[in-house]
Motif scaffolding. Structure first.
Motif, PDB file in Angstrom:
ATOM      1  N   ILE A 164       1.007  -0.993   0.001  1.00  0.00           N
ATOM      2  CA  ILE A 164      -0.040   0.185   0.296  1.00  0.00           C
ATOM      3  C   ILE A 164       0.590   1.435  -0.246  1.00  0.00           C
ATOM      4  CG2 ILE A 164      -1.830   1.791   1.433  1.00  0.00           C
ATOM      5  CD1 ILE A 164      -3.127  -1.129   2.334  1.00  0.00           C
ATOM      6  N   THR A 165       0.862   2.020  -0.511  1.00  0.00           N
ATOM      7  CA  THR A 165       1.258   3.259  -1.043  1.00  0.00           C
ATOM      8  C   THR A 165       0.954   4.412  -0.420  1.00  0.00           C
ATOM      9  OG1 THR A 165       0.524   3.993  -3.051  1.00  0.00           O
ATOM     10  CG2 THR A 165       2.680   2.403  -2.561  1.00  0.00           C
ATOM     11  N   PRO A 166       1.056   5.375  -0.532  1.00  0.00           N
ATOM     12  CA  PRO A 166       0.351   6.567  -0.450  1.00  0.00           C
ATOM     13  C   PRO A 166      -0.780   7.156  -1.289  1.00  0.00           C
ATOM     14  CG  PRO A 166       2.288   7.342   0.378  1.00  0.00           C
ATOM     15  CD  PRO A 166       3.166   6.101  -0.225  1.00  0.00           C
ATOM     16  N   GLN A 167      -0.213   6.591  -2.182  1.00  0.00           N
ATOM     17  CA  GLN A 167      -1.998   6.905  -4.243  1.00  0.00           C
ATOM     18  C   GLN A 167      -2.933   6.115  -3.116  1.00  0.00           C
ATOM     19  OE1 GLN A 167       2.167   6.572  -4.169  1.00  0.00           O
ATOM     20  NE2 GLN A 167       2.964   7.424  -6.043  1.00  0.00           N
ATOM     21  N   HIS A 168      -2.528   4.767  -3.208  1.00  0.00           N
ATOM     22  CA  HIS A 168      -3.654   3.850  -2.503  1.00  0.00           C
ATOM     23  C   HIS A 168      -4.518   5.065  -2.028  1.00  0.00           C
ATOM     24  CE1 HIS A 168      -1.257   0.488  -4.730  1.00  0.00           C
ATOM     25  NE2 HIS A 168      -1.877   0.299  -4.657  1.00  0.00           N
ATOM     26  N   ARG A 169      -4.098   5.416  -0.542  1.00  0.00           N
ATOM     27  CA  ARG A 169      -4.671   5.968   0.350  1.00  0.00           C
ATOM     28  C   ARG A 169      -5.226   7.355  -0.325  1.00  0.00           C
ATOM     29  NH1 ARG A 169      -0.177   4.543   3.557  1.00  0.00           N
ATOM     30  NH2 ARG A 169       0.448   6.409   3.510  1.00  0.00           N
ATOM     31  N   TRP A 170      -4.714   7.863  -1.447  1.00  0.00           N
ATOM     32  CA  TRP A 170      -5.405   8.904  -1.044  1.00  0.00           C
ATOM     33  C   TRP A 170      -6.438   8.960  -2.277  1.00  0.00           C
ATOM     34  CZ3 TRP A 170       0.259  10.975  -2.548  1.00  0.00           C
ATOM     35  CH2 TRP A 170       0.929  11.208  -0.441  1.00  0.00           C
ATOM     36  N   ARG A 171      -5.703   8.312  -3.435  1.00  0.00           N
ATOM     37  CA  ARG A 171      -7.090   7.625  -3.869  1.00  0.00           C
ATOM     38  C   ARG A 171      -8.113   6.799  -3.679  1.00  0.00           C
ATOM     39  NH1 ARG A 171      -2.652   5.596  -7.906  1.00  0.00           N
ATOM     40  NH2 ARG A 171      -2.262   7.153  -9.658  1.00  0.00           N
ATOM     41  N   SER A 172      -8.392   6.249  -2.715  1.00  0.00           N
ATOM     42  CA  SER A 172      -9.727   5.896  -2.018  1.00  0.00           C
ATOM     43  C   SER A 172     -10.163   6.561  -0.788  1.00  0.00           C
ATOM     44  CB  SER A 172      -8.780   4.655  -1.192  1.00  0.00           C
ATOM     45  OG  SER A 172      -8.169   5.512   0.848  1.00  0.00           O
ATOM     46  N   ASP A 173      -9.541   7.800  -1.227  1.00  0.00           N
ATOM     47  CA  ASP A 173     -10.318   8.793   0.357  1.00  0.00           C
ATOM     48  C   ASP A 173     -10.737  10.164  -1.140  1.00  0.00           C
ATOM     49  OD1 ASP A 173      -9.839   8.290   2.190  1.00  0.00           O
ATOM     50  OD2 ASP A 173      -8.308   9.906   2.307  1.00  0.00           O
ATOM     51  N   GLY A 174     -11.218   9.607  -2.531  1.00  0.00           N
ATOM     52  CA  GLY A 174     -11.542  10.273  -3.930  1.00  0.00           C
ATOM     53  C   GLY A 174     -10.535  11.308  -4.193  1.00  0.00           C
ATOM     54  N   ARG A 175      -8.979  11.666  -3.843  1.00  0.00           N
ATOM     55  CA  ARG A 175      -8.283  12.543  -4.230  1.00  0.00           C
ATOM     56  C   ARG A 175      -7.678  12.414  -5.363  1.00  0.00           C
ATOM     57  NH1 ARG A 175      -7.263  15.435   0.396  1.00  0.00           N
ATOM     58  NH2 ARG A 175      -7.774  14.610   2.542  1.00  0.00           N
ATOM     59  N   VAL A 176      -7.708  13.908  -6.035  1.00  0.00           N
ATOM     60  CA  VAL A 176      -7.520  13.353  -7.401  1.00  0.00           C
ATOM     61  C   VAL A 176      -5.651  14.109  -8.021  1.00  0.00           C
ATOM     62  CG1 VAL A 176      -9.144  13.466  -8.242  1.00  0.00           C
ATOM     63  CG2 VAL A 176      -8.066  15.632  -8.558  1.00  0.00           C
ATOM     64  N   ALA A 177      -4.894  14.018  -6.724  1.00  0.00           N
ATOM     65  CA  ALA A 177      -4.200  15.127  -6.625  1.00  0.00           C
ATOM     66  C   ALA A 177      -3.423  15.802  -5.409  1.00  0.00           C
ATOM     67  CB  ALA A 177      -3.886  16.050  -7.503  1.00  0.00           C
ATOM     68  N   ALA A 178      -1.943  15.132  -5.034  1.00  0.00           N
ATOM     69  CA  ALA A 178      -1.852  15.451  -3.401  1.00  0.00           C
ATOM     70  C   ALA A 178      -0.339  16.869  -3.676  1.00  0.00           C
ATOM     71  CB  ALA A 178      -1.076  14.036  -3.545  1.00  0.00           C
ATOM     72  N   TRP A 179      -0.348  17.643  -2.639  1.00  0.00           N
ATOM     73  CA  TRP A 179       0.557  18.710  -2.591  1.00  0.00           C
ATOM     74  C   TRP A 179       1.620  18.380  -1.727  1.00  0.00           C
ATOM     75  CZ3 TRP A 179       0.966  21.983  -6.731  1.00  0.00           C
ATOM     76  CH2 TRP A 179      -0.719  21.748  -7.526  1.00  0.00           C
ATOM     77  N   LEU A 180       2.318  18.729  -1.143  1.00  0.00           N
ATOM     78  CA  LEU A 180       3.761  18.758  -1.276  1.00  0.00           C
ATOM     79  C   LEU A 180       4.736  19.776  -0.419  1.00  0.00           C
ATOM     80  CD1 LEU A 180       4.915  16.778   1.748  1.00  0.00           C
ATOM     81  CD2 LEU A 180       6.852  15.895  -0.413  1.00  0.00           C
ATOM     82  N   HIS A 181       4.671  20.553   0.944  1.00  0.00           N
ATOM     83  CA  HIS A 181       5.285  21.407   0.011  1.00  0.00           C
ATOM     84  C   HIS A 181       6.631  21.099   1.601  1.00  0.00           C
ATOM     85  CE1 HIS A 181       2.523  24.705  -0.539  1.00  0.00           C
ATOM     86  NE2 HIS A 181       1.283  23.580  -0.066  1.00  0.00           N
ATOM     87  N   VAL A 182       7.258  21.196   0.339  1.00  0.00           N
ATOM     88  CA  VAL A 182       8.757  20.646   1.641  1.00  0.00           C
ATOM     89  C   VAL A 182      10.151  22.306   1.892  1.00  0.00           C
ATOM     90  CG1 VAL A 182      11.263  19.769   1.018  1.00  0.00           C
ATOM     91  CG2 VAL A 182       9.167  19.143   0.254  1.00  0.00           C
ATOM     92  N   PRO A 183      10.453  22.091   3.479  1.00  0.00           N
ATOM     93  CA  PRO A 183      10.615  23.530   3.798  1.00  0.00           C
ATOM     94  C   PRO A 183      12.277  23.289   2.836  1.00  0.00           C
ATOM     95  CG  PRO A 183       9.572  22.511   5.448  1.00  0.00           C
ATOM     96  CD  PRO A 183       9.133  21.636   4.321  1.00  0.00           C
ATOM     97  N   ILE A 184      12.636  24.992   2.705  1.00  0.00           N
ATOM     98  CA  ILE A 184      14.203  24.655   2.141  1.00  0.00           C
ATOM     99  C   ILE A 184      14.962  23.807   3.349  1.00  0.00           C
ATOM    100  CG2 ILE A 184      15.546  26.495   3.686  1.00  0.00           C
ATOM    101  CD1 ILE A 184      16.848  26.898   0.418  1.00  0.00           C
ATOM    102  N   ALA A 185      14.662  24.178   4.466  1.00  0.00           N
ATOM    103  CA  ALA A 185      15.604  22.784   5.128  1.00  0.00           C
ATOM    104  C   ALA A 185      15.899  21.418   5.188  1.00  0.00           C
ATOM    105  CB  ALA A 185      15.394  23.732   7.015  1.00  0.00           C
ATOM    106  N   LEU A 186      14.453  20.927   4.847  1.00  0.00           N
ATOM    107  CA  LEU A 186      14.604  19.990   4.396  1.00  0.00           C
ATOM    108  C   LEU A 186      14.109  19.066   2.589  1.00  0.00           C
ATOM    109  CD1 LEU A 186      11.513  19.596   7.496  1.00  0.00           C
ATOM    110  CD2 LEU A 186      13.911  19.210   7.758  1.00  0.00           C
ATOM    111  N   SER A 187      15.072  20.087   2.405  1.00  0.00           N
ATOM    112  CA  SER A 187      14.915  20.008   0.625  1.00  0.00           C
ATOM    113  C   SER A 187      15.691  18.369   0.737  1.00  0.00           C
ATOM    114  CB  SER A 187      15.797  20.607   0.311  1.00  0.00           C
ATOM    115  OG  SER A 187      17.436  20.171   0.951  1.00  0.00           O
TER     116      SER A 187
END
Length: 319
Positions: A86-109
């Motif tokens: 099971i990947t995050p994509q599986h979980r997000w699709r099961s929630d009915g999501r069509v896209a995922a956004w990830l905000h990455v701070p520069i300190a955690l690049s």
């Protein structure tokens, strides 16, 4: 359940959550929790299930339909394999999501590499963070691209104009004072601010005069550039220019500016446009601003257009 609670919480208090399935709401179950001093979260009837584990179990069960285990060991192995796949994509699709956004701070690049392995790609970056996106819907990625234009605004005054020669200019020529518009800043506000920052002259916005569009702009990282020139009315005349940005700043007569070769083509053309307005009326060249309500509740936008005569409204019955 008690050994797990002891391991997780020790002597600390905790609240146990379960839904209103018959086995959970039975009197014997309720008595057991009471006898053991365990607080149970109140659960309203017909409530939505907010626990993501239910979606994960559904994914596992659907995967197991194809496995068809015959023994207990095979069932255990199939469950573990299904869970591990099971990947995050599986979980997000099961929630009915069509896209995922990830905000990455520069300190955690460094986390961007891990996100890329999950299918994320860079969407845009702004100062101290990068934003990555992942399309989950059917077909090709339909997410809108990030902004591809920068907006520069310049301001000028009629009759005589304060012009600047810049340190970083590619040509040693007179130009209108101006600069890039800040996020959320109206065109007129940018013109007034930039004129004051570069020349020390205070002014107020009158109208929009012209728009220049240029693609693959060297100063915009190869993106497109919109350059808007506004007509301003001066509120002061004393020049106190910014020496960090400008070499010189002077008031120049419009007629002289329209004829001089020490300027850019756009500056010369706008000077002639202003001369035409002075002689024939600015209503013939001005694009005035009208603030109007947007379709989004509580928001407004600015519409720039040639002013319409009141007599026309009256004649058409549009008062």
């Amino acid at each position: 359940m008690l050994p797990s609670a002891e391991k997780l919480y020790g002597d600390e208090d905790f609240v146990f959550q379960h839904d209103l399935a018959p086995a959970h709401s039975a009197k014997t179950t309720g008595k057991w929790f009471t006898d053991h001093g365990i607080t149970v979260l109140n659960w309203p009837a017909n409530s939505p299930d907010l626990n993501p584990i239910e979606n994960l179990w559904d994914i596992v069960k659907r995967k197991l339909r194809d496995a068809r285990p015959n023994t207990l060991d095979e069932l255990k192995a199939a469950i573990e394999a299904s869970w591990a796949s099971i990947t995050p994509q599986h979980r997000w699709r099961s929630d009915g999501r069509v896209a995922a956004w990830l905000h990455v701070p520069i300190a955690l690049s460094r986390l961007s590499a891990a996100a890329a392995r999950l299918g994320f790609s860079f969407h845009h970056a702004r100062r101290d963070e990068a934003v990555l996106s992942l399309w989950l819907g059917p077909g090709e990625d339909r997410l809108p691209a990030f902004a591809t234009h920068q907006v520069g605004v310049a301001g000028e005054r009629t009759t005589s104009i304060s012009l600047v020669k810049c340190w970083r200019s590619t040509t040693n020529a007179w130009k209108f004072p101006g600069g890039l518009s800040d996020l959320g800043e109206n065109i007129g506000e940018t013109a007034v601010r930039e004129v004051f920052e570069e020349t020390g002259v205070r002014s107020q916005f009158c109208s929009l005069l012209s728009v220049r569009q240029q693609h693959n702009h060297p100063g915009a990282f190869g993106m497109s550039d919109m350059y808007l020139i506004c007509r301003l009315s001066p509120l002061s005349f004393r020049i106190d220019f910014c020496t960090q940005e400008c070499l010189r700043c002077e008031w120049l007569d419009l007629t002289e500016l329209a004829k001089t070769s020490e300027t850019t083509p756009i500056t010369s053309r706008v000077a002639r446009l202003l001369l035409y307005g002075l002689e024939n009326g600015f209503q013939n060249i001005d694009l005035t601003m009208e603030q109007m309500p947007a379709v989004y509740s509580g928001r407004f936008y600015q519409l720039y257009h040639r002013r319409l005569l009141e007599a026309w409204f009256h004649r058409r019955g549009l008062d």
